[in-house]
Enzyme design. Sequence first.
Site, PDB file in Angstrom:
ATOM      1  N   ASP A  30       0.885  -1.208  -0.138  1.00 22.45           N
ATOM      2  CA  ASP A  30       0.052  -0.088   0.101  1.00 22.45           C
ATOM      3  C   ASP A  30       0.870   1.081  -0.149  1.00 22.45           C
ATOM      4  O   ASP A  30       2.044   1.110  -0.118  1.00 22.45           O
ATOM      5  CB  ASP A  30      -1.129  -0.130   1.205  1.00 22.45           C
ATOM      6  CG  ASP A  30      -0.264  -0.491   2.452  1.00 22.45           C
ATOM      7  OD1 ASP A  30       0.662   0.150   2.706  1.00 22.45           O
ATOM      8  OD2 ASP A  30      -0.753  -1.390   3.084  1.00 22.45           O
ATOM      9  N   ASP A  99       0.878   6.225 -13.498  1.00 21.19           N
ATOM     10  CA  ASP A  99       0.563   5.422 -14.663  1.00 21.19           C
ATOM     11  C   ASP A  99      -0.851   5.819 -15.098  1.00 21.19           C
ATOM     12  O   ASP A  99      -1.910   5.848 -14.513  1.00 21.19           O
ATOM     13  CB  ASP A  99       0.402   3.753 -14.175  1.00 21.19           C
ATOM     14  CG  ASP A  99       0.839   2.818 -15.193  1.00 21.19           C
ATOM     15  OD1 ASP A  99       0.621   2.922 -16.433  1.00 21.19           O
ATOM     16  OD2 ASP A  99       1.596   1.851 -14.875  1.00 21.19           O
ATOM     17  N   ASP A 201       0.333   3.976 -20.538  1.00 14.47           N
ATOM     18  CA  ASP A 201      -0.133   2.593 -20.825  1.00 14.47           C
ATOM     19  C   ASP A 201      -0.436   2.340 -22.448  1.00 14.47           C
ATOM     20  O   ASP A 201      -1.303   2.943 -22.727  1.00 14.47           O
ATOM     21  CB  ASP A 201      -1.040   2.016 -19.825  1.00 14.47           C
ATOM     22  CG  ASP A 201      -1.198   0.360 -19.741  1.00 14.47           C
ATOM     23  OD1 ASP A 201      -0.059  -0.429 -19.402  1.00 14.47           O
ATOM     24  OD2 ASP A 201      -2.274  -0.146 -20.266  1.00 14.47           O
ATOM     25  N   GLU A 260       4.459   3.665 -22.938  1.00 18.05           N
ATOM     26  CA  GLU A 260       4.829   2.263 -23.310  1.00 18.05           C
ATOM     27  C   GLU A 260       4.212   1.848 -24.887  1.00 18.05           C
ATOM     28  O   GLU A 260       3.247   1.736 -25.148  1.00 18.05           O
ATOM     29  CB  GLU A 260       3.925   1.549 -22.492  1.00 18.05           C
ATOM     30  CG  GLU A 260       4.148   0.067 -22.497  1.00 18.05           C
ATOM     31  CD  GLU A 260       3.261  -1.225 -22.117  1.00 18.05           C
ATOM     32  OE1 GLU A 260       3.368  -2.356 -21.800  1.00 18.05           O
ATOM     33  OE2 GLU A 260       2.078  -0.694 -22.064  1.00 18.05           O
ATOM     34  N   HIS A 320       7.111  -4.901 -14.969  1.00 19.41           N
ATOM     35  CA  HIS A 320       6.014  -5.999 -14.408  1.00 19.41           C
ATOM     36  C   HIS A 320       5.523  -6.901 -15.258  1.00 19.41           C
ATOM     37  O   HIS A 320       4.704  -7.650 -14.644  1.00 19.41           O
ATOM     38  CB  HIS A 320       4.925  -4.886 -13.381  1.00 19.41           C
ATOM     39  CG  HIS A 320       4.367  -4.245 -14.591  1.00 19.41           C
ATOM     40  ND1 HIS A 320       4.818  -3.194 -15.404  1.00 19.41           N
ATOM     41  CD2 HIS A 320       2.963  -4.194 -15.022  1.00 19.41           C
ATOM     42  CE1 HIS A 320       4.020  -2.615 -16.227  1.00 19.41           C
ATOM     43  NE2 HIS A 320       2.768  -3.329 -15.934  1.00 19.41           N
ATOM     44  N   ASP A 321       5.895  -6.853 -16.490  1.00 19.20           N
ATOM     45  CA  ASP A 321       5.379  -7.698 -17.522  1.00 19.20           C
ATOM     46  C   ASP A 321       6.250  -8.672 -17.686  1.00 19.20           C
ATOM     47  O   ASP A 321       5.927  -9.768 -18.730  1.00 19.20           O
ATOM     48  CB  ASP A 321       4.994  -6.846 -18.679  1.00 19.20           C
ATOM     49  CG  ASP A 321       3.731  -5.926 -18.544  1.00 19.20           C
ATOM     50  OD1 ASP A 321       2.901  -6.332 -17.338  1.00 19.20           O
ATOM     51  OD2 ASP A 321       3.641  -4.904 -19.168  1.00 19.20           O
TER      52      ASP A 321
END
Length: 533
Positions: A30, A99, A201, A260, A320-321
């Site tokens: 968090d 993001d 994104d 991105e 993170h992908d």
Amino acid sequence: MSDYLWWRDGVIYQIYPRSFMDADNDGIGDLSGITQKLDYLQDLGIDAIWLSPVYLSPDVDFGYDVVNYREIDPKYGGMPAFDKFLQAAHQRNIHVIMDLVLNHTSDQHEWFQQSKLSKDNFYRDWYIWKKARNGGKFPNNWKSRFGGSGWEWDHATEEFYFHMFFKQQPDLNWRNPKVVDEILDMIKFWLDKGVDGFRLDVFNAYYKNINFADNPFKLGITKFDQQNHINDSDQPEMFDFLQKFRQLLDSYPERYSVGETFMGDHHTAAKYVGDQALHAAFDFSFINGRYKASSFYKSIQQWEDVLDQKGWPNYFLNNHDDPRSATRYTRSEDDERLKVLATLLLTLRGTPFLYYGEEIGMRDIPVLRKSDVLDPVGRHFWPFYKGRDGCRSPMQWNADPYAGFSEHEPWLPVHANHEWRNVESQQHEQNSLLNYYKKIIKIRKTTPALQKGMYLPITYEPHKILAYTRQTSQQTALIALNFSKKNVGLILSSQFVTGDWTLLISNKRDSLPPIRDRKIMLAGNEALVILQG
Ligand code: GLC
């Protein structure tokens, strides 16, 4: 440095909020947790945090499906926790990049809930609705990146809607000016709050071909890859939006945007960078490359060529992908290769992006059973692709049962190696990867040649050495990276042999190596940075 610009001269650190620090001990990270760790980040030497999405979301795609762009999800502490985090970050001179997930919303978003009510609803045209083709067929051949057709049938109103990702992520209709206005207004909301920038994104997928023409066939593995995506991405209208977006950003001081680039290479990315467009766009070739001097050399060179010394590149080894660089490039728990990569990342001309845990060499958690998989993409493509859980495991702060991330069982398992691979132990170990990252970040920030200098390649040998300089009128830094296990000699041209060099950093020695017969001997897996001037 007086003309310091945070996003150009600094280091950006990506945080996946679910996994960084869990202050309220519910198993999910968090914002208060991140706030608690700001001192750690300041000590590491970063200048900005890119936060993966923290907006209200049902988490079908873990935050990349937004229900309300102006609200912070209560699981992250809601807006009060965000405001505190932003203020605390700014107090430490750490900038915050949000993001923006604008290609699609969650299907739970009020706009979509309205949109699917009826064909004449005010929000109908906020999404992409189409009639079936003769006999109930899909409107065209567009596919979802996450598997299957991109079209989902809505029984109530008897039309299809388009989703580039999951069916719970309907694509917005960017050709509707009301959508654009609303989004710009929402962006203003965050700018007014003091947010310093945005990561967009899959931005180049916002606009779709106006005639909904089929995508042509190309060779590929998945059905999605078997299409040349000329009609469901990279439409010229994107530039009009980017111009408006950039004008808005530029009406505030020192704001930043990075896109991105979806399905594109360095050419696609560079197309969207400029004064009337984005400050930066990602090129994924470091993620897709191999652990070879030639592979990195090629990626750097093509980025440099396409940006033509005018644009400002960016580099990253993790996100993170994709599987973590430590997992991609090492089979053991040895960190020497990771020091070579850290040196590369932090001595190139361009903004370095780190991903949480990279600085301690976190490895992907193994994903062994389909029933354990949380990322729906992994469940869909199992066993050919196991999804993205591997690189999203909790940050390893210490050797406690849940790695100091939480007192509660975390949403994803902690890596078994956290018992010895963690921040606490690496802080105490002089030669740890963490201390190496800290040191090289500091060196980058205090060496103008490394921050702003021109990039000039010296040599590369496919499996062995990559060497280059970074130069300003006053300084030359020479970087030599040995990608092999063996000792290798680097032959220098005469211009480098004269003059006084000092050692900036090496993972293998504490003093300058001798230069004999124009040759520097590098130890196996050595990263060496020396400075003249
Ligand atoms: C981007 C994100 C990824 C997400 C997808 C759909 O590629 O990085 O995590 O699943 O967009 O929003």
